[in-house]
Scaffold this motif. Sequence first.
Motif, short mmCIF file in Angstrom:
data_model
loop_
_atom_site.label_atom_id
_atom_site.label_comp_id
_atom_site.label_asym_id
_atom_site.label_seq_id
_atom_site.Cartn_x
_atom_site.Cartn_y
_atom_site.Cartn_z
N ASN A 29 28.40 15.35 -18.47
CA ASN A 29 27.96 16.62 -17.91
C ASN A 29 28.95 16.88 -16.79
OD1 ASN A 29 26.70 18.19 -15.70
ND2 ASN A 29 25.03 18.35 -17.18
N MET A 30 29.83 17.87 -16.96
CA MET A 30 30.94 18.05 -16.01
C MET A 30 30.44 18.44 -14.61
SD MET A 30 33.62 17.04 -17.47
CE MET A 30 34.83 17.48 -16.24
N SER A 48 35.28 23.93 -15.90
CA SER A 48 35.65 24.85 -16.98
C SER A 48 36.64 24.23 -17.96
CB SER A 48 36.21 26.15 -16.40
OG SER A 48 37.37 25.89 -15.63
N LEU A 49 37.56 23.41 -17.47
CA LEU A 49 38.53 22.76 -18.36
C LEU A 49 37.99 21.47 -18.97
CD1 LEU A 49 41.83 23.19 -16.31
CD2 LEU A 49 41.08 24.50 -18.30
N LEU A 61 42.51 7.44 -13.10
CA LEU A 61 41.61 7.78 -14.21
C LEU A 61 41.71 9.25 -14.56
CD1 LEU A 61 38.48 6.06 -12.67
CD2 LEU A 61 40.17 5.01 -14.17
N ILE A 62 41.75 9.53 -15.85
CA ILE A 62 41.62 10.89 -16.33
C ILE A 62 40.43 10.89 -17.28
CG2 ILE A 62 42.73 12.83 -17.50
CD1 ILE A 62 45.43 11.50 -16.71
N LEU A 63 39.41 11.64 -16.90
CA LEU A 63 38.14 11.67 -17.64
C LEU A 63 37.99 13.02 -18.32
CD1 LEU A 63 36.37 10.37 -14.50
CD2 LEU A 63 36.44 9.05 -16.60
N TYR A 64 37.57 13.01 -19.57
CA TYR A 64 37.41 14.23 -20.35
C TYR A 64 35.95 14.44 -20.71
CZ TYR A 64 42.43 13.56 -20.86
OH TYR A 64 43.76 13.36 -20.62
#
Length: 97
Positions: A29-30, A48-49, A61-64
């Motif tokens: 949940n962003m 939004s992205l 860390l890059i979290l999607y």
Amino acid sequence: MAYDIVITKPCTDAPGRFIAESSFGRKFNMGRLCALLRAIDGAKCSESLGVARCDFKGWTLILYRSGRIDIRKVVDVGDARAAMAELESVLAGAFEP
């Protein structure tokens, strides 16, 4: 939990370290993820992205939104597994039900 972890390539900014890709197997949940990351200096998060980036305990860390994660500056697969286990606990409140 057992995570599928793939070491993809060496880090250009950290000699002897690697980039690992994995997934938590559930979506973020962003809104909640961004709220949690506000406590970390330098963290960036875009609802939004559907992507967030932060430095945590020496890893970048890059979290999607999909639950996928890129962990930069890992030593090996074991280091990536340790990161995943710790992050799943720290980010527990940010996952979709």
